[in-house]
Design an enzyme around this catalytic site. Structure first.
Site, PDB file in Angstrom:
ATOM      1  CG  HIS A  40      -2.067  -0.956   1.046  1.00 62.62           C
ATOM      2  ND1 HIS A  40      -2.709  -1.521   2.112  1.00 62.62           N
ATOM      3  CD2 HIS A  40      -2.682  -1.443  -0.059  1.00 62.62           C
ATOM      4  CE1 HIS A  40      -3.688  -2.311   1.668  1.00 62.62           C
ATOM      5  NE2 HIS A  40      -3.670  -2.282   0.350  1.00 62.62           N
ATOM      6  CE  LYS A  44       2.630   2.159  -4.036  1.00 62.01           C
ATOM      7  NZ  LYS A  44       2.041   0.857  -3.975  1.00 62.01           N
ATOM      8  CB  THR A  66      -0.020  -4.612  -7.537  1.00 60.81           C
ATOM      9  OG1 THR A  66       0.551  -4.176  -6.308  1.00 60.81           O
ATOM     10  CG2 THR A  66      -0.671  -5.973  -7.343  1.00 60.81           C
ATOM     11  N   GLY A  67       0.913  -2.622  -9.898  1.00 57.17           N
ATOM     12  CA  GLY A  67       1.038  -1.218 -10.254  1.00 57.17           C
ATOM     13  C   GLY A  67       2.327  -0.501  -9.957  1.00 57.17           C
ATOM     14  N   GLY A  87      -3.358  -2.218  -7.467  1.00 55.54           N
ATOM     15  CA  GLY A  87      -4.258  -2.944  -6.551  1.00 55.54           C
ATOM     16  C   GLY A  87      -5.710  -2.518  -6.633  1.00 55.54           C
ATOM     17  CG  ASP A  92      -5.013  -5.804  -4.163  1.00 51.52           C
ATOM     18  OD1 ASP A  92      -3.779  -5.785  -4.348  1.00 51.52           O
ATOM     19  OD2 ASP A  92      -5.618  -4.945  -3.495  1.00 51.52           O
ATOM     20  CG  ASP A 112      -1.660   1.368   7.213  1.00 49.47           C
ATOM     21  OD1 ASP A 112      -1.979   0.843   8.301  1.00 49.47           O
ATOM     22  OD2 ASP A 112      -1.460   2.586   7.079  1.00 49.47           O
ATOM     23  CG  HIS A 119      -8.064  -1.719  -2.948  1.00 43.15           C
ATOM     24  ND1 HIS A 119      -7.545  -0.539  -2.470  1.00 43.15           N
ATOM     25  CD2 HIS A 119      -7.053  -2.609  -2.914  1.00 43.15           C
ATOM     26  CE1 HIS A 119      -6.277  -0.729  -2.142  1.00 43.15           C
ATOM     27  NE2 HIS A 119      -5.959  -1.964  -2.402  1.00 43.15           N
ATOM     28  CG  ASP A 122     -10.779  -5.712  -4.672  1.00 41.93           C
ATOM     29  OD1 ASP A 122     -11.776  -6.447  -4.770  1.00 41.93           O
ATOM     30  OD2 ASP A 122     -10.639  -4.657  -5.313  1.00 41.93           O
ATOM     31  NE  ARG A 128     -12.777 -14.693   2.715  1.00 42.68           N
ATOM     32  CZ  ARG A 128     -13.097 -13.488   2.209  1.00 42.68           C
ATOM     33  NH1 ARG A 128     -13.059 -13.261   0.919  1.00 42.68           N
ATOM     34  NH2 ARG A 128     -13.484 -12.516   2.998  1.00 42.68           N
TER      35      ARG A 128
END
Length: 165
Positions: A40, A44, A66-67, A87, A92, A112, A119, A122, A128
């Protein structure tokens, strides 16, 4: 509200079934691991610092991110990082799909839990799915250190137990 109460037992039966399915637990890992790196925004810098410190080990494996995290890692480490979307824009979910399809071996996710995220559902789904598919997921630096410094990183891995406890 009545619908939620009626559907909850079904949801838990389906999840219990998914967890008890041996196919979820019999995945091995090659010597070269496929690692997803996610952070997040306010985490970062910590992930970049951690990755810089562990560059030698990470260079031996296939990296995904991601991104913006992927762009930052590529720039800082000079390593090839396969990108997912950002994300909040589906990254995600892409990581979760890659776990379900057996294309990732573990996840380093500096997130965090105290900050609100649009999101958030997500993020919870990704956590999970990692548990359902028995994929190691490190959510902080200490856990990431333990995973990356494990002797199992240096060799192929097969789970000892093939069913849920």
């Amino acid at each position: 509200m009545a619908y939620a109460r009626q559907s909850s037992p079904l949801f838990f039966r389906v999840m219990r079934c998914a967890i008890d399915t041996p196919a979820r637990y019999d995945r091995g890992m090659d010597v070269h691991k496929r690692i997803a790196l996610i952070a997040h925004d306010n985490c970062k810098p910590g992930l970049i610092d951690w990755a810089r410190y562990n560059r030698g080990t990470l260079a031996k494996h296939e990296l995904f991110a991601t991104g913006t995290t992927g762009s930052l890692l590529t720039g800082e480490l000079g390593l090839r990082v396969t990108p997912f979307l950002s994300g909040p824009l589906g990254g995600d979910q892409q990581v979760g799909a890659a776990i379900a399809e057996g294309r990732l071996d573990f996840v380093i996710f500096f997130w965090d839990p105290l900050a609100p995220h649009p999101h958030d559902v997500d993020v919870k789904a990704l956590l999970r799915i990692a548990v359902v598919y028995n994929v190691p997921i490190a959510c902080n630096r200490s856990t990431a250190d333990f995973i990356l410094s494990s002797p199992l990183m240096e060799r192929a891995y097969s789970p000892i137990a093939t069913t849920a406890a």
